[in-house]
Design an enzyme around this catalytic site. Structure first.
Site, PDB file in Angstrom:
ATOM      1  N   CYS A   1       0.839  -1.194   0.000  1.00 22.83           N
ATOM      2  CA  CYS A   1       0.000   0.000   0.000  1.00 22.83           C
ATOM      3  C   CYS A   1       0.872   1.242   0.000  1.00 22.83           C
ATOM      4  O   CYS A   1       2.020   1.207   0.451  1.00 22.83           O
ATOM      5  CB  CYS A   1      -0.868   0.029   1.247  1.00 22.83           C
ATOM      6  SG  CYS A   1      -1.698  -1.516   1.524  1.00 22.83           S
TER       7      CYS A   1
ATOM      8  N   TYR B   1      -6.002 -12.954  -4.497  1.00 22.10           N
ATOM      9  CA  TYR B   1      -5.453 -12.659  -3.167  1.00 22.10           C
ATOM     10  C   TYR B   1      -6.078 -13.562  -2.117  1.00 22.10           C
ATOM     11  O   TYR B   1      -7.296 -13.627  -1.988  1.00 22.10           O
ATOM     12  CB  TYR B   1      -5.748 -11.186  -2.863  1.00 22.10           C
ATOM     13  CG  TYR B   1      -5.201 -10.634  -1.577  1.00 22.10           C
ATOM     14  CD1 TYR B   1      -3.974 -11.033  -1.057  1.00 22.10           C
ATOM     15  CD2 TYR B   1      -5.906  -9.647  -0.879  1.00 22.10           C
ATOM     16  CE1 TYR B   1      -3.471 -10.484   0.116  1.00 22.10           C
ATOM     17  CE2 TYR B   1      -5.415  -9.086   0.292  1.00 22.10           C
ATOM     18  CZ  TYR B   1      -4.197  -9.503   0.780  1.00 22.10           C
ATOM     19  OH  TYR B   1      -3.705  -8.956   1.935  1.00 22.10           O
TER      20      TYR B   1
ATOM     21  N   HIS C   1      -2.811 -12.418   4.374  1.00 22.62           N
ATOM     22  CA  HIS C   1      -2.865 -11.403   5.434  1.00 22.62           C
ATOM     23  C   HIS C   1      -4.101 -11.490   6.322  1.00 22.62           C
ATOM     24  O   HIS C   1      -4.442 -10.508   6.996  1.00 22.62           O
ATOM     25  CB  HIS C   1      -2.767  -9.990   4.826  1.00 22.62           C
ATOM     26  CG  HIS C   1      -1.416  -9.716   4.241  1.00 22.62           C
ATOM     27  ND1 HIS C   1      -1.211  -9.448   2.910  1.00 22.62           N
ATOM     28  CD2 HIS C   1      -0.191  -9.716   4.802  1.00 22.62           C
ATOM     29  CE1 HIS C   1       0.083  -9.276   2.691  1.00 22.62           C
ATOM     30  NE2 HIS C   1       0.724  -9.448   3.823  1.00 22.62           N
TER      31      HIS C   1
ATOM     32  N   ASP D   1       3.931 -10.857   8.782  1.00 22.33           N
ATOM     33  CA  ASP D   1       4.557 -10.717   7.473  1.00 22.33           C
ATOM     34  C   ASP D   1       5.578  -9.573   7.506  1.00 22.33           C
ATOM     35  O   ASP D   1       6.721  -9.739   7.077  1.00 22.33           O
ATOM     36  CB  ASP D   1       3.459 -10.448   6.436  1.00 22.33           C
ATOM     37  CG  ASP D   1       3.980 -10.446   5.011  1.00 22.33           C
ATOM     38  OD1 ASP D   1       5.044 -11.034   4.770  1.00 22.33           O
ATOM     39  OD2 ASP D   1       3.317  -9.853   4.140  1.00 22.33           O
TER      40      ASP D   1
END
Ligand code: ADP
Ligand code: SF4
Length: 688
Positions: free
Chosen positions: A31, A170, A173, A266
């Site tokens: 991001c 995706y 996360h 992560d």
């Protein structure tokens, strides 16, 4: 490439489905806080990575439909065809530099917000939402699943039209619907999408098949998958279902982009995970389960480690988000053998905090990050000097070091004077605290650069006063003298003096601790009215040294700002484990010879705690006496930078020093016209 480059392996092309990456450097999605609201700035970030040699440059989570709305966080958006031109800016910028562009399609399920669209939230089963509003997500029925697949497919077609070479499905996360379906603790369905692993993986399989069928002729289909939730037996584990998912889907994607979830695992900070490549153990099995290329991450900045990861067959492509933010030119520097010029990520997660705060990205190490388009800044290029020849920078903290380095790059004769016996200011001092050794990279990178330039003179043990500055005869002076911590209890929450013990020998500030003082024996109270990381880390150091520590904060969490850097839970856990006595929601009302009186922030109810000394981590005061004394000299340039201009984070000090160097001797109209280029909303669309 220099002959016999030991890193030649990293520059081999890699085939990914129908496209070919020019080397192994892969900027995985991250991001920027720019996204669909500031698409030109976002394209500036991505284009710069491509210019720096990355073979693949990805964008970020890209909403596929109004029901995946992430407002207020400005991520990518592909709700309909009107969103294509904004994304095309990014793919064009990447293609212009010879790299491949990847778009990460995303639907966050119960982790979406839908604050803008007000659409119902979707999940495999009925559950409350994982976002900022107390709402519930509804279990998707078969019609919802069909619709969802159609939205995803249509978004893939739009991504292709926007110029993507690689399109992501995706499942990572802990924030994507395809992953939610896989997890038994989120998926309690009894139909063909629930129960057995094969059933729970069905939706991911369908999305991969749909995407391949829609765009696979020209675009590679990547699968971003969290192989381990790092929750032990309570979540998906790499050794069990994580492995089984890879086995089930094996060669279906063109690329496996694997990592661990959630985001805090992560993107570990160096405070809690110093070693690069910390995900290698978890992801090592993936390549054995698929014939398709694998990309992995783990704050990878060492080319030796990268080569060994490829040689050992752990990955085919070197994935990076933060290392590419800190140094967009990392691949080029490795290719040209300029290893000591790599601006290594310090793992502070200020970039992550920007996203969590919904603001444009910034980076402690790379002050040009996010400024490529709006200010025209390049991480490696700065304009040559103008008429002036010489500059003096006083103070060698992050602001002074960055200013001096950029001035030297511009070609000025630079004198850097530091009062103390070491360069680095706060980063040198703070890096001695537990877990913060990587802070030193801010200093080391800049000192290494400065030390190799012929136009720089650097002095430690040189506390300058106005007379000495006048004697030096340099007329362009940048004052980076920093700030010191208050001793009177005034802080962010407590905005008046706290009645304190007199004399105050038992009261210390972070400056005292950082200069090696230790509190008197007996319980020490650390008062955190700063709320960032310092009080927590000082409490940790004191506790590790064997002291009984009481930590008091008006906030409801220890080091509350660090929620944004994804470390708060680890900080609080560590202090609890060290036996620190934590008092949240309390201000420090007074300190006397018997100890401290705390006050409940809600009721004002007092509480006594016994302590022998206190460390007050509250607010800082700018060190501007020298600046004031220099004013009568009538210097051509006299500028405060860094904490002396405005106490803040290290990232702010670096930025301030950089900006001062960039803007020195620039024609006035450039700096006065506007702060920076802005992306103004086009109202024509709204009224047509
Ligand atoms: P910043 O974060 O703004 O860079 P720091 O507090 O990290 O600020 O660094 C300020 C540095 O300036 C410190 O290392 C300090 O020793 C140095 N300094 C302060 N006053 C003087 C002075 N009069 N002459 C030279 N150096 C100074
Ligand atoms: Fe690394 Fe910190 Fe920059 Fe993020 S902000 S890329 S963690 S140095």
């Amino acid at each position: 490439m220099p002959d016999a480059n030991p890193y030649a392996l990293l520059f081999e092309p890699v085939r990914i489905g129908p496209v070919t990456a020019r080397n192994r450097f892969f900027q995985v999605p991250h991001c920027t806080g720019l996204g669909h609201l500031r698409p030109r700035a976002d394209a500036g970030v991505r284009g710069m990575k491509a210019a720096g040699g990355w073979a693949v440059v990805s964008n970020q989570e890209t909403e596929i439909h109004p029901s995946s709305d992430l407002t207020p966080f400005p991520e990518g958006r592909l709700w309909d065809a009107r969103d294509i031109p904004a994304l095309r800016l990014m793919t064009d910028a990447v293609h212009e530099q010879g790299a491949l562009a990847a778009i990460q399609l995303a639907h966050n399920g119960n982790h979406a917000n839908n604050h803008l669209s007000r659409a119902p939230l979707l999940a495999p089963s009925e559950m409350s939402v994982d976002s900022t509003m107390p709402k519930h997500a509804r279990a998707m029925d078969k019609a919802d699943i069909r619709e969802f697949r159609r939205w995803h497919r249509d978004a893939a077609l739009r991504a292709k039209e926007a110029g993507a070479d690689i399109i992501y499905v995706y499942a990572g996360h802990s924030m994507s619907i395809a992953q939610h379906f896989m997890l038994p603790h989120m998926n309690t369905r009894s139909d063909e999408y629930g129960g057995s692993l094969e059933n729970r993986v069905r939706l991911a399989r369908e999305l991969l098949e749909d995407t391949r069928e829609a765009v696979g002729d020209t675009c590679a289909v990547a699968f971003r998958f969290a192989i381990d939730e790092m929750q032990g037996a309570d979540g998906m584990q790499a050794a069990e279902e994580g492995r089984a998912v890879v086995e089930l889907l094996s060669d279906l994607p063109d690329l496996w982009d694997v990592n661990v979830s959630g985001w805090d695992n992560d993107s570990m900070t160096t405070r809690f995970q110093l070693e690069d490549g910390y995900q290698n153990e978890a992801l090592a099995f993936v390549k054995q389960m698929t014939g398709k290329p694998v990309v992995g991450v783990g704050r990878l900045t060492s080319p030796d480690l990268m080569v060994s990861m490829v040689k050992k067959g752990i990955v085919d492509l070197i994935g990076a988000a933060r290392p590419s933010i800190a140094d967009p030119f990392l691949p080029t520097k490795i290719k040209e053998g300029r290893i000591d010029e790599i601006r290594e990520c310090i793992g502070c997660n200020i970039c992550v905090a920007s996203d969590n705060l919904g603001i444009p990205i910034r980076c402690t190490q790379n002050p040009t990050m996010g400024e490529e388009w709006r200010r025209g800044w390049h991480p490696e290029i700065i304009s040559a000097k103008g008429e002036e020849n010489e500059v003096l920078v006083i103070g060698s903290g992050p602001a002074g070091l960055e200013c001096a380095m950029q001035m030297a790059r511009r070609g000025y004769e630079v004198t850097l004077a530091e009062a103390s016996s070491e360069f680095g200011g706060r980063v040198a001092r703070e890096s001695r605290l537990p877990g913060l050794s990587a802070w030193n990279r801010v200093k080391d990178y800049r000192l290494n650069d400065l030390s190799q330039r012929g136009n720089v003179r650097m002095f430690t043990d040189s506390p300058l006063d106005a007379a000495q500055v006048a004697e030096l005869g340099v007329v362009n002076v940048f004052v980076a003298t920093g700030a010191h911590w208050r001793r009177d209890g005034v802080g962010r929450n407590t905005q008046r003096n706290v009645p304190l013990i007199e004399p105050d020998a038992r009261i210390l500030t972070p400056d005292d601790i950082l200069s090696g003082q230790t509190p008197a024996a007996g319980p020490v109270l650390v008062y955190d009215d700063d709320h960032i990381y310092l009080a927590g880390v000082i409490a940790e150091q004191l506790a590790v040294s064997g002291m009984q520590v009481i930590l008091v904060t008006p906030e409801s969490l220890v080091s509350s700002f660090t929620v944004n850097t994804l470390e708060q839970h680890r900080i609080q856990a560590r202090l609890i484990e060290l036996g620190v006595d934590i008092h949240c929601n309390k201000t420090l009302a007074s300190l006397d010879s018997n100890g401290a009186t705390l006050s409940c922030v809600f009721t004002g109810k007092p509480m006594q705690v016994s302590c022998e000394s206190a460390v007050l981590v509250t607010e800082r005061v700018r060190d501007i006496a020298l600046h004031a004394a220099l004013k009568p000299l009538g210097l051509t340039t006299l500028k405060l930078i860094g904490d002396a201009a405005q106490p803040g984070l290290i990232v702010d000090a670096v930025f301030s020093g950089h900006r001062a160097a960039r803007e020195f001797e620039r024609p006035r109209q450039d700096t006065d016209k506007d702060w920076f280029r802005r992306e103004i909303i086009d109202l024509r669309e709204e009224t047509s």
